[in-house]
Design an enzyme around this catalytic site. Structure first.
Site, PDB file in Angstrom:
ATOM      1  N   CYS A   1     -12.069  -1.577   9.572  1.00  0.00           N
ATOM      2  CA  CYS A   1     -11.462  -1.693  10.581  1.00  0.00           C
ATOM      3  C   CYS A   1     -10.937  -3.203  10.869  1.00  0.00           C
ATOM      4  O   CYS A   1     -10.338  -3.589  11.893  1.00  0.00           O
ATOM      5  CB  CYS A   1     -12.352  -1.364  11.920  1.00  0.00           C
ATOM      6  SG  CYS A   1     -13.936  -2.237  12.157  1.00  0.00           S
TER       7      CYS A   1
ATOM      8  N   HIS B   1       4.826  17.653 -12.924  1.00  0.00           N
ATOM      9  CA  HIS B   1       5.114  16.475 -12.952  1.00  0.00           C
ATOM     10  C   HIS B   1       6.199  15.903 -11.652  1.00  0.00           C
ATOM     11  O   HIS B   1       6.108  15.186 -11.087  1.00  0.00           O
ATOM     12  CB  HIS B   1       5.563  15.927 -14.046  1.00  0.00           C
ATOM     13  CG  HIS B   1       5.937  14.549 -14.281  1.00  0.00           C
ATOM     14  ND1 HIS B   1       7.068  13.829 -14.076  1.00  0.00           N
ATOM     15  CD2 HIS B   1       5.042  13.345 -14.505  1.00  0.00           C
ATOM     16  CE1 HIS B   1       6.976  12.596 -14.237  1.00  0.00           C
ATOM     17  NE2 HIS B   1       5.887  12.359 -14.339  1.00  0.00           N
TER      18      HIS B   1
END
Ligand code: PEP
Ligand code: MG
Length: 799
Positions: A737, A415
């Site tokens: 895009c 973690h």
């Protein structure tokens, strides 16, 4: 002169790394591994540089080649360069090889057949130039390889083709740029037993994502390695600790397709069988075996190495098929070490308090706060160094405030490691495994310097170390991670406007150009309307100027892919080009008028469209820049997609593994009928600018309604989700895009959660997006690990 200096052929087991002058970098490296190391290399021989020179002399080609090279006045002029190189290549391929040299090669092939106990064995023939593969002069990939070659005559022919490949436009251009004299270049052909790969890949003895040389990274895909280079499939990624040869990181990717070799020598794309998809391409044992070779090869060569391997389908054996010095990090880390050496005294004076695993790179100093239990985290102050046993999700508020984190337990995927990487906070984990637990070695109030690149906590503030990293200092006095970019599953591409900036931006960490607007080439270089130029009798001007402009960008970005979007001028824009008035209609709303695909098949424009395609062909076939792909804008109907793609095919541009035809997804019809458009293209790029306009009915150029124009509207997001799902159903890729991810970085998170394959952003957003993508991808993994589920509860389904 020894007999080796005048031999035409040398066997791998007669060759050593210092034989670069005899057989070039690749052959000498294969030789070194065969003759001096215990790593499996497919056996073979190399024709020598001497043989090449003999060939060039005996055939009288040297003078002719010299004359042609000297005749090139302007290397930037692609036409001129191409014409000279093509003549040279033809001369070489068509020359008659001296009989004694041809006999030597045929004899060696016959001996190889005997050694392996097969008649006419399949061999791979790879070019190995003497200017190639040297550290700091990586001309990699510029010379040809031929696979599945069989029979003595064919071997001789391919050797000659290898010779000619020394004069590809690109290689010639690069040598000129690098001031590498022609006379110093020679070519050796490595002829080696074929490996019939069921899996293959690349590995580095340094983590190329961040320069960490305590790790080996291995990428693997099913089938032939070409698909890694082409970016066609995302490889499985393994990180192995160099010391312990333990796998410390794995990223297994579902790989839908593979490129396989067929018996007659060609290749074919195949679907990866269901039971293999999502499975590790290599077993853990194979990964470790490869890492062992990488370690040996690096130790033997004494520098970071870049290697290729293949797993044979028949024998299940791993083979190393290539090894060369890695060039990027070798240099960077050398430079870094030089500057480190300037501070050696300060570092040597500093007392090491504790060591551990460097989980999140960076350097920072602060006051230690040892916390044992999450219930005490509200006592933790901004800028302190968090020292604890291990973190879990309820520690996150304290972790966010930390200048650095040091834990007793955990490995690279714990973690603390994942979250600190996500937050770009320097972090060292697992100190206990290095004998001393951080919570024992350090106490609250101690001042320390955490060097999380090397996994060391020093007592006190080691100013010399911190000074070096100053440019990376964060606003809150924290030191953020150095400028390295983690590999991401989602590709980060760049939108390029001005082709003149291609060289400058090519150093950005983009995976390619996701959108190169052709209109910029017209306004930068051509200035005249294509139909006007045709009428004037100069169609070749369009082709040549377009091709040169495209080549500038594709060359700067090579080998990364470039997507050229074919012209999408509106009529008002075309009209401004010289001679345009005559050809362009006056339209009331030209954003909705004669643009994109609708022009391409129109008898009034089709001849101009064919010139655009001719320029693409020229760049790919004549200039050899195969990283060029195309995209069709503003396709209103499926019928248009069919018509335009058939014209493209008719002009000889055929979709294949290395040539993609994409379509902008920027009209609602593209989304609603994606299942029908799929068959015509390899994938889509979302034009969120037009898409938002057309979904919201909001003119993108009209200020009055500007406040209503918002790509983040749920309707647009639902459309995007739907498109990705529909495209993926048929194995089509989806990119974006439009401006949305450049303007709203959080939009990228939505896109990733929706499964997008690529995100293409403005150059100024490439680095930030690259980091964001890594961060968002990690967050998804983290959410899965912690069972929190995805953070975005929105319902995107529209059915
Ligand atoms: C778009 O529509 O989002 C796009 C990228 O194309 P353009 O802005 O050139 O229309
Ligand atoms: Mg558009």
């Amino acid at each position: 002169m020894s007999s080796r200096d005048t031999a035409n052929v040398l066997w791998f087991d007669e060759l050593h790394r210092e034989d670069v002058n005899l057989v070039g970098g690749k052959s000498s490296s294969l030789g070194e591994m065969t003759s001096s190391m215990d790593v499996p290399v497919p056996f073979g021989f190399a024709t020598t540089a001497h043989a090449y020179r003999y060939f060039m002399d005996a055939t009288g080609l040297n003078d002719k080649v010299n004359a042609l090279l000297q005749g090139i006045k302007d290397y930037e002029n692609s036409d001129e360069l191409h014409s000279a190189c093509e003549q040279i290549r033809n001369l070489i391929v068509n020359a008659e090889m001296p009989a004694d040299l041809a006999d030597n090669i045929k004899q060696a092939y016959a001996d190889l057949a005997k050694k392996v106990g097969q008649d006419d064995p399949f061999v791979a023939i790879r070019s190995s130039a003497t200017a190639e593969d040297l550290p700091n002069a990586s001309f990699a990939g510029q010379q040809e390889s031929y696979l599945n070659i069989k029979g003595a005559d064919d071997v001789v022919n391919r050797v000659q083709e290898c010779y000619s490949s020394l004069f590809t436009d690109r290689a010639t251009y690069y040598r000129h740029k690098q001031n590498f004299p022609y006379e110093k270049v020679a070519l050796s052909a490595a002829v080696q037993m074929m490996v019939f790969s069921k899996a293959s890949g690349i590995m580095f003895s340094v983590n190329v994502a961040n320069g960490d040389d305590s790790k080996i990274v291995i990428d693997g895909i099913y089938g032939l390695g070409e698909y890694i280079v082409l970016g066609k499939v995302t490889p499985d990624h393994f990180v192995v600790d160099k010391d312990s040869l333990k796998i410390v990181e794995k990223n297994i990717i579902k790989q839908p397709v593979q490129l396989m070799r067929v018996a007659d020598g060609g290749t074919v794309e195949q679907v990866v069988p269901d039971d293999l998809q999502g499975k590790q391409v290599l077993t853990d044992e194979q990964v470790i075996e490869l890492a062992g070779y990488a370690k040996k090869i690096e130790a033997h060569y004494g520098c970071y190495m870049d290697m290729e391997y293949a797993l044979d389908v028949n024998t299940n054996r791993l083979w190393i098929v290539q090894a060369r010095p890695e060039t990027v990090w070798s240099q960077r880390n050398k430079d870094k070490k030089k500057s480190d050496d300037g501070h050696v005294v300060a570092e040597a004076d500093a007392e090491v308090a504790v060591r551990g695993l460097p989980a999140s790179p960076g350097l920072s100093s602060g006051v230690v706060h040892v916390i044992d239990s999450p219930k005490d985290i509200d006592q933790f102050k901004q800028g302190e160094v968090l020292v604890t046993l291990m973190t879990s999700p309820d520690w996150v508020p304290a972790m966010k405030k930390a200048a650095a984190i040091v834990t007793n337990n955990g490995g690279m995927t714990c973690h603390a490691a994942i979250v600190s990487r996500e937050m770009q906070i320097p972090c060292i984990v697992g100190t206990k495994s290095r004998n001393l637990a951080a919570t024992d070695a350090l106490k609250t109030g101690d001042v320390v310097t955490v060097d999380a690149k090397n996994g060391i906590v020093y007592r006190g503030k080691v100013a010399s170390l911190l000074d070096k990293d100053k440019p990376a200092a964060g606003a809150a006095g924290q030191v953020v991670a150095a400028e390295t970019f983690a590999p991401t599953a989602t590709g980060v591409m760049m939108n390029l406007g001005d082709p003149e900036l291609a060289d400058k931006y090519s150093s950005l960490p983009a995976d390619g150009i996701g959108l190169m607007r052709e209109e910029f080439l017209w306004t930068t270089y051509i200035h005249e309307h294509p139909l006007y130029l045709i009428e004037q009798g100069h169609p070749e001007k369009v082709v040549n100027m377009l091709a040169n402009g495209i080549a500038k960008v594709t060359r700067a970005m090579a080998p990364r892919p470039v997507v050229l979007r074919l012209s999408d001028f509106k009529s008002s824009e075309y009209r401004k080009l010289k001679g345009g008035d005559k050809y362009e209609p006056h339209e009331p709303a030209d954003l909705l008028g004669w643009r994109g695909a609708s022009r391409y098949y129109d008898p009034k424009y089709i001849n101009a469209f064919k010139l655009e395609l001719a320029a693409v062909k020229k760049v790919r076939n004549e200039f050899g820049l195969k990283n060029l792909n195309i995209m069709i804008p503003f396709v209103r109907t499926v019928d248009e997609a069919e018509k335009v793609t058939s014209i493209i095919r008719g002009e000889g541009l055929i979709r294949s593994a290395d040539f993609k035809v994409y379509m902008m997804a920027e009209i609602p019809s593209n989304i609603i009928l994606a299942d029908k458009f799929n068959q015509f293209v390899d994938g889509y790029s979302i034009g969120s600018n037009d898409l938002a306009m057309l979904i919201l009915g909001c003119d993108r150029n009209n200020d009055t309604v500007a406040s209503l124009f918002d790509e983040r509207n749920l309707a647009v997001k639902r459309a995007i989700r739907h498109l990705i799902a529909a495209a993926h159903k048929d194995g089509k890729t989806v990119s974006i895009c439009g401006q949305a991810p450049s303007e709203y970085p959080e939009f990228t998170n939505f896109l990733i959660q929706s499964g997008i394959d690529y995100v293409s952003v403005n150059p100024d957003m490439v680095k930030e997006t690259k980091r964001n993508v890594a961060h968002f991808e990690q967050r998804i993994i983290l959410d899965k690990m912690t069972g929190r589920g995805l953070q975005d509860p929105t319902d995107y389904s529209w059915e």
